[in-house]
Design an enzyme around this catalytic site. Structure first.
Site, short mmCIF file in Angstrom:
data_model
loop_
_atom_site.label_atom_id
_atom_site.label_comp_id
_atom_site.label_asym_id
_atom_site.label_seq_id
_atom_site.Cartn_x
_atom_site.Cartn_y
_atom_site.Cartn_z
N SER A 187 -17.75 3.87 -6.59
CA SER A 187 -18.77 3.12 -5.88
C SER A 187 -19.61 4.06 -5.03
CB SER A 187 -18.14 2.06 -4.98
OG SER A 187 -19.10 1.48 -4.13
N TYR A 222 -11.85 -0.43 0.81
CA TYR A 222 -12.50 -0.37 -0.50
C TYR A 222 -12.98 1.05 -0.80
CZ TYR A 222 -15.83 -1.44 -4.24
OH TYR A 222 -16.52 -1.48 -5.43
#
Length: 245
Positions: free
Chosen positions: A141, A154
């Site tokens: 990401s 995350y």
């Protein structure tokens, strides 16, 4: 079936980027195994979309953090299609907006069970069972570059995925298997839209020089490149984010 047909397993293939990846790879003539956690109707719809266009696809439910379940997915793929050439691990979870100091360990463990342990389990099976000329594609990401508050768990999980990617690519020397990761920026998926306020969505959409959110099809094109013609791209993290970082 044409014995030269490539076969791909796509985890998280029932929705979002995973679903679009299924459609994109099918357009390239790849046979698909759509792996889903709990949305059977969505997974079946993905399969029907492929088969309606003359392709081949099956759906299998599995917890990607469960070694036996993932091994069974590969078993079924081999039984149905004869082998596996591409693995795309698009399954993932997130819970943005909670600062580290407030995040429960249960939530931290939930995120890392899917995003890190799941990636590790999928990587093991893929490394053991892919045919020569294969490709393993993980998802990181752009959070790892943006370092946005509220994304600690995350972001840490995606940092781990990048490390798995870069090391596995080197461990597979001599196997003729590429290992790469795609790192999307803000992308208009249910996972992103459901976990952000409208203010945050608008702000992130305006941030890239292209002044929009990514679309799942934007990311699927990158995956298709890595799964097909990009045989000289290996051990890399490709940032597909419209120039946001």
């Amino acid at each position: 079936m044409n014995e030269t047909q490539r076969v791909a397993i796509v985890t998280g293939g029932s929705r979002g980027i995973g679903r679009e990846t299924v459609s994109r790879l099918a357009a390239d003539g790849v046979a698909l195994v759509v792996v889903y956690a709990g949305r059977s109707a969505d997974a079946q719809a993905a399969v029907e979309e492929v088969t309606a266009k003359g392709g081949r696809a099956i759906a299998i439910q599995a917890d990607i953090a469960d070694e036996q379940a993932v091994s069974a997915v590969f078993d079924r793929a081999e039984q149905e299609f004869g082998g596996v050439d591409v693995v795309v691990n698009a399954a993932g979870v997130m819970n943005p907006g909670t600062p580290l100091v407030e995040l429960s360990l249960d939530e931290f463990d939930r995120i890392h069970r899917t995003n890190v342990r799941g990636a590790f389990v999928v990587a093991q099976q893929a490394a053991r069972r892919l045919r020569r000329g294969g490709s393993i594609i993980f998802f990181s990401s752009t959070v790892t570059r943006l370092r946005q508050p509220g994304y600690t768990a995350y972001g840490a999980s995606k940092g781990a995925v990048e490390t798995i990617t870069l090391i596995l690519a080197r461990e597979l020397r001599g196997k003729d298997i590429t290992v790469n990761a795609v790192a999307p920026g803000p992308t208009a998926t249910a996972l992103f839209l459901d976990n952000n306020t409208q203010e945050a969505v608008d702000r992130l959409a305006a941030a890239p020089p292209l002044e929009r959110l990514g679309e799942p099809k934007d990311i699927a094109e990158v995956v298709a490149f890595l799964a097909g013609p990009a045989r000289w791209v290996n051990g890399q993290v490709l940032y597909a984010n419209g120039g946001i970082a």
